[in-house]
Design a protein around this motif. Structure first.
Motif, PDB file in Angstrom:
ATOM      1  N   LEU A 138      24.447 119.679  53.638  1.00 24.14           N
ATOM      2  CA  LEU A 138      25.729 120.301  53.943  1.00 24.14           C
ATOM      3  C   LEU A 138      26.126 120.204  55.414  1.00 24.14           C
ATOM      4  N   ALA A 139      25.219 119.768  56.259  1.00 28.77           N
ATOM      5  CA  ALA A 139      25.468 119.865  57.703  1.00 28.77           C
ATOM      6  C   ALA A 139      26.217 118.680  58.292  1.00 28.77           C
ATOM      7  N   HIS A 140      25.978 117.489  57.769  1.00 29.61           N
ATOM      8  CA  HIS A 140      26.483 116.277  58.419  1.00 29.61           C
ATOM      9  C   HIS A 140      27.523 115.568  57.558  1.00 29.61           C
ATOM     10  N   GLY A 141      28.350 114.753  58.223  1.00 29.68           N
ATOM     11  CA  GLY A 141      29.450 114.086  57.546  1.00 29.68           C
ATOM     12  C   GLY A 141      29.195 112.609  57.293  1.00 29.68           C
ATOM     13  N   GLN A 142      30.073 112.038  56.487  1.00 30.02           N
ATOM     14  CA  GLN A 142      30.092 110.600  56.219  1.00 30.02           C
ATOM     15  C   GLN A 142      31.525 110.105  56.342  1.00 30.02           C
ATOM     16  N   SER A 143      31.686 108.897  56.877  1.00 29.99           N
ATOM     17  CA  SER A 143      33.020 108.281  56.969  1.00 29.99           C
ATOM     18  C   SER A 143      33.279 107.471  55.711  1.00 29.99           C
ATOM     19  N   LEU A 144      33.395 108.155  54.586  1.00 26.78           N
ATOM     20  CA  LEU A 144      33.539 107.473  53.298  1.00 26.78           C
ATOM     21  C   LEU A 144      34.766 106.564  53.303  1.00 26.78           C
ATOM     22  N   VAL A 145      34.576 105.336  52.807  1.00 30.51           N
ATOM     23  CA  VAL A 145      35.627 104.336  52.836  1.00 30.51           C
ATOM     24  C   VAL A 145      35.994 103.953  51.411  1.00 30.51           C
ATOM     25  N   ASP A 146      37.278 103.797  51.162  1.00 27.79           N
ATOM     26  CA  ASP A 146      37.765 103.393  49.840  1.00 27.79           C
ATOM     27  C   ASP A 146      37.403 101.928  49.598  1.00 27.79           C
ATOM     28  N   LEU A 147      36.812 101.640  48.445  1.00 28.85           N
ATOM     29  CA  LEU A 147      36.387 100.279  48.136  1.00 28.85           C
ATOM     30  C   LEU A 147      37.546  99.290  48.182  1.00 28.85           C
ATOM     31  N   ARG A 148      38.735  99.731  47.829  1.00 29.69           N
ATOM     32  CA  ARG A 148      39.883  98.825  47.886  1.00 29.69           C
ATOM     33  C   ARG A 148      40.146  98.356  49.312  1.00 29.69           C
ATOM     34  N   ASP A 149      39.920  99.239  50.279  1.00 28.93           N
ATOM     35  CA  ASP A 149      40.095  98.855  51.681  1.00 28.93           C
ATOM     36  C   ASP A 149      39.006  97.882  52.114  1.00 28.93           C
ATOM     37  N   VAL A 150      37.784  98.101  51.639  1.00 27.49           N
ATOM     38  CA  VAL A 150      36.697  97.169  51.944  1.00 27.49           C
ATOM     39  C   VAL A 150      37.021  95.788  51.384  1.00 27.49           C
ATOM     40  N   ALA A 151      37.498  95.749  50.150  1.00 26.45           N
ATOM     41  CA  ALA A 151      37.819  94.470  49.524  1.00 26.45           C
ATOM     42  C   ALA A 151      38.948  93.753  50.251  1.00 26.45           C
ATOM     43  N   ASP A 152      39.953  94.479  50.675  1.00 28.80           N
ATOM     44  CA  ASP A 152      41.055  93.849  51.412  1.00 28.80           C
ATOM     45  C   ASP A 152      40.582  93.332  52.763  1.00 28.80           C
ATOM     46  N   ALA A 153      39.669  94.058  53.408  1.00 28.13           N
ATOM     47  CA  ALA A 153      39.101  93.582  54.672  1.00 28.13           C
ATOM     48  C   ALA A 153      38.283  92.316  54.438  1.00 28.13           C
ATOM     49  N   ALA A 154      37.519  92.288  53.355  1.00 32.17           N
ATOM     50  CA  ALA A 154      36.756  91.090  53.022  1.00 32.17           C
ATOM     51  C   ALA A 154      37.679  89.891  52.828  1.00 32.17           C
ATOM     52  N   ALA A 155      38.807  90.108  52.171  1.00 30.17           N
ATOM     53  CA  ALA A 155      39.754  89.017  51.952  1.00 30.17           C
ATOM     54  C   ALA A 155      40.304  88.481  53.271  1.00 30.17           C
ATOM     55  N   VAL A 156      40.540  89.363  54.228  1.00 26.98           N
ATOM     56  CA  VAL A 156      40.989  88.926  55.555  1.00 26.98           C
ATOM     57  C   VAL A 156      39.932  88.037  56.193  1.00 26.98           C
ATOM     58  N   LEU A 157      38.677  88.471  56.145  1.00 27.13           N
ATOM     59  CA  LEU A 157      37.608  87.702  56.767  1.00 27.13           C
ATOM     60  C   LEU A 157      37.403  86.357  56.080  1.00 27.13           C
ATOM     61  N   LEU A 158      37.684  86.294  54.808  1.00 26.24           N
ATOM     62  CA  LEU A 158      37.509  85.044  54.060  1.00 26.24           C
ATOM     63  C   LEU A 158      38.641  84.053  54.274  1.00 26.24           C
ATOM     64  N   THR A 159      39.807  84.524  54.656  1.00 26.86           N
ATOM     65  CA  THR A 159      40.980  83.643  54.647  1.00 26.86           C
ATOM     66  C   THR A 159      41.640  83.420  56.001  1.00 26.86           C
ATOM     67  N   GLU A 160      41.374  84.283  56.982  1.00 30.84           N
ATOM     68  CA  GLU A 160      42.090  84.157  58.255  1.00 30.84           C
ATOM     69  C   GLU A 160      41.228  83.484  59.316  1.00 30.84           C
ATOM     70  N   ASP A 161      41.877  82.752  60.198  1.00 30.76           N
ATOM     71  CA  ASP A 161      41.185  82.052  61.273  1.00 30.76           C
ATOM     72  C   ASP A 161      40.966  82.981  62.472  1.00 30.76           C
ATOM     73  N   GLY A 162      40.103  82.529  63.403  1.00 33.16           N
ATOM     74  CA  GLY A 162      39.916  83.223  64.663  1.00 33.16           C
ATOM     75  C   GLY A 162      38.952  84.392  64.624  1.00 33.16           C
TER      76      GLY A 162
END
Length: 287
Positions: free
Chosen positions: A161-185
């Protein structure tokens, strides 16, 4: 064509969905030949192969524009198996690889983090053009427990009960993965994917109560017994993970994910709003 491994799991399916929304052709590598209707509906080319069988995997990587390597959760073969696949990807000339790692892989008290840390080290020395995504724990990991929490009025927290987590929505993770897979630089970059808030179990209970209009209290689900032995790898990983969360929390900054997405990551309240839970004033049993 982009290859996504462990595509039959939640993460892999979400990444495939994000890529398909962008019109990318996807080869979805799954571990068994059983039907995968979700992937079929997305229009992915589904292929069954064992990730540790490099000879079987090499032809599946040939001609790919990019590889998204997800290794199955809590698998003891990740360090050696993923490292072998880096060699296969280089041999067939994959021009871009993205590794699905974890936030703070250097936290080696957790065996699965230590394995991912070794894989990242091997990737850096592989000669490939690479990117690494390091997600925090998913908000989605709690979804299956929420109906019972609402019905009983008790949200059981395996990380105390004492500590927190920065829980992330899987849809956001997947969209970030798509950026890394498709964008240059972005080559050579290690990108954290953390949710926008530090959530204690008590705060999650409060948000769940606000979402449903029913009282919910966080309770500490203290683990029973000792840490499982090394031979019970998956159980040991799960226990040491929650012990780490209990002692230290598991939080990160949302700034990198915000930059990748071009928007703020979803809050936990927004995540809850999309779940089939009763709203304020609803009556009757949960289904």
């Amino acid at each position: 064509m982009i290859v996504v491994t462990a595509a039959g799991g939640r993460t892999g399916t979400a990444v495939v969905a994000s890529l398909r929304r962008q019109g990318c052709a996807v080869r979805a590598v799954v571990g068994t030949a059983r039907p995968h209707p979700d992937l079929d509906e997305l229009g992915a080319a589904v292929v069954a192969a064992e990730l540790t069988d490099v000879e079987a995997m090499a032809p599946l990587l040939a001609g790919a524009e990019a590889l998204y390597l997800i290794w199955p959760n809590f698998d003891p073969h990740e360090a050696t198996g993923a490292t072998a696949l880096w060699g296969a990807a280089r041999a067939v000339g994959v021009p871009r690889v993205v590794y699905h790692s974890v936030l703070r892989p250097q936290a080696r008290s957790m065996p699965h983090h230590a394995a991912k840390d070794r894989v990242e080290e091997a990737l850096d020395a592989s000669g490939l053009a690479w990117r690494v995504l390091q997600p925090c724990a998913y908000a989605d990991n709690l979804d299956a427990t929420l109906p019972d929490a609402v019905a009983s009025g008790r949200f059981r927290s395996a990380w105390g009960l004492a500590h927190g987590q920065s829980l992330v929505d899987l849809r956001d993770v997947a969209d970030a993965a798509a950026v890394l897979l498709t964008e240059d630089g972005l080559d050579g970059g290690t990108f954290e994917a953390a949710g926008p808030e530090s959530l204690t179990a008590g705060r999650i209970a409060e948000l769940l109560a606000e979402r449903t209009g029913r009282p919910v209290t966080a309770v500490d689900a203290v683990p029973d017994g000792p840490v499982p032995p090394v031979e019970e790898y998956a159980a040991r990983c799960a226990r040491t993970m929650f012990d780490h969360y209990r002692a230290h929390g598991f939080t990160g900054s949302p700034r990198v994910l915000t930059a990748l997405l071009g928007r703020a990551p979803r809050t936990y309240a927004e995540h809850l709003a999309d779940l089939p839970l009763p709203g304020p004033g609803a009556t009757g049993a949960l289904r």
